[in-house]
Design a protein around this motif. Sequence first.
Motif, PDB file in Angstrom:
ATOM      1  N   LEU A 112       0.877  -1.162   0.000  1.00 48.01           N
ATOM      2  CA  LEU A 112       0.000   0.000   0.000  1.00 48.01           C
ATOM      3  C   LEU A 112       0.914   1.212   0.000  1.00 48.01           C
ATOM      4  N   LEU A 113       0.902   1.975  -1.071  1.00 48.41           N
ATOM      5  CA  LEU A 113       1.690   3.205  -1.169  1.00 48.41           C
ATOM      6  C   LEU A 113       0.771   4.349  -0.764  1.00 48.41           C
ATOM      7  N   LEU A 114       1.034   4.907   0.422  1.00 50.60           N
ATOM      8  CA  LEU A 114       0.150   5.951   0.938  1.00 50.60           C
ATOM      9  C   LEU A 114       0.443   7.277   0.256  1.00 50.60           C
ATOM     10  N   ASP A 115      -0.610   7.890  -0.203  1.00 52.11           N
ATOM     11  CA  ASP A 115      -0.534   9.131  -0.970  1.00 52.11           C
ATOM     12  C   ASP A 115      -0.170  10.314  -0.061  1.00 52.11           C
ATOM     13  N   ILE A 116       0.279  11.373  -0.688  1.00 55.73           N
ATOM     14  CA  ILE A 116       0.691  12.590   0.030  1.00 55.73           C
ATOM     15  C   ILE A 116      -0.455  13.578   0.175  1.00 55.73           C
ATOM     16  N   ASP A 117      -1.681  13.079   0.159  1.00 55.72           N
ATOM     17  CA  ASP A 117      -2.852  13.953   0.265  1.00 55.72           C
ATOM     18  C   ASP A 117      -3.193  14.339   1.704  1.00 55.72           C
ATOM     19  N   LEU A 118      -2.480  13.805   2.673  1.00 57.91           N
ATOM     20  CA  LEU A 118      -2.673  14.224   4.066  1.00 57.91           C
ATOM     21  C   LEU A 118      -1.832  15.462   4.345  1.00 57.91           C
ATOM     22  N   PRO A 119      -2.287  16.334   5.242  1.00 56.67           N
ATOM     23  CA  PRO A 119      -1.461  17.490   5.600  1.00 56.67           C
ATOM     24  C   PRO A 119      -0.187  17.041   6.319  1.00 56.67           C
ATOM     25  N   VAL A 152      -1.961   2.698  -4.758  1.00 54.65           N
ATOM     26  CA  VAL A 152      -1.869   3.968  -4.039  1.00 54.65           C
ATOM     27  C   VAL A 152      -3.150   4.143  -3.225  1.00 54.65           C
ATOM     28  N   ILE A 153      -2.972   4.457  -1.951  1.00 55.34           N
ATOM     29  CA  ILE A 153      -4.106   4.667  -1.054  1.00 55.34           C
ATOM     30  C   ILE A 153      -4.217   6.158  -0.751  1.00 55.34           C
ATOM     31  N   GLU A 162     -10.881   2.844   4.858  1.00 50.60           N
ATOM     32  CA  GLU A 162     -11.819   2.033   4.076  1.00 50.60           C
ATOM     33  C   GLU A 162     -11.211   1.661   2.720  1.00 50.60           C
ATOM     34  N   ASN A 163     -10.514   2.603   2.100  1.00 47.06           N
ATOM     35  CA  ASN A 163      -9.862   2.321   0.819  1.00 47.06           C
ATOM     36  C   ASN A 163      -8.798   1.241   0.981  1.00 47.06           C
ATOM     37  N   ALA A 164      -8.039   1.312   2.063  1.00 51.14           N
ATOM     38  CA  ALA A 164      -6.995   0.311   2.306  1.00 51.14           C
ATOM     39  C   ALA A 164      -7.601  -1.070   2.551  1.00 51.14           C
ATOM     40  N   VAL A 165      -8.614  -1.135   3.372  1.00 51.32           N
ATOM     41  CA  VAL A 165      -9.257  -2.419   3.670  1.00 51.32           C
ATOM     42  C   VAL A 165      -9.846  -3.024   2.399  1.00 51.32           C
ATOM     43  N   LYS A 166     -10.464  -2.216   1.568  1.00 49.75           N
ATOM     44  CA  LYS A 166     -11.056  -2.740   0.331  1.00 49.75           C
ATOM     45  C   LYS A 166      -9.997  -3.372  -0.569  1.00 49.75           C
TER      46      LYS A 166
END
Length: 175
Positions: A112-119, A152-153, A162-166
């Motif tokens: 799971l590559l976590l996106d940089i959309d978090l602050p 990418v999550i 929820e996106n990661a679990v799916k």
Amino acid sequence: MKHIPKIAVVGPESTGKSTMSDYLAAHYHTIAVPEYSREYCAALTEPCTWQDEINMFQGQLALEASLLPKANHVLICDTTFLTVKIWSEHMFGQAPQEVLDELPKHPYDFYLLLDIDLPWQDDPLRNFPELREHFMAVWHKELTALQARYVVISGIDTNRYENAVKVIDDFLTAD
């Protein structure tokens, strides 16, 4: 011994990897391998050295190996030693050969590559808020080079989880 799928949660700084890993471990009633380098770096009194990178690589492998037998049908990994390669190349211009040699020998089943959309969240162990896009591109390049299966999550708050679990549920039922 039955194969335990290893799911790696990776990405640039301040993308919620540790929080996501803990959430996923609880959701799947299993264990999460913590990021060894976080505790290691917190104890350093001097800037990180080449030997420190090797120590973090070895520590991450040993920690993962020690926790794998405790996993319940899936192992969640809060990053991998691929991070050592990425940071070593950024800081020192190259990665330790033993890290490069071991990469193909320690595959993860899914990333799971976590996106940089978090602050951005300030943290004494985070260094490069202005390089998040750069490191996101590096992660894509590295995962592609490994021919890794990854998604990418993105998303904020519960939507991200929820996106990661799916995608994990889809991965686990497909195999």
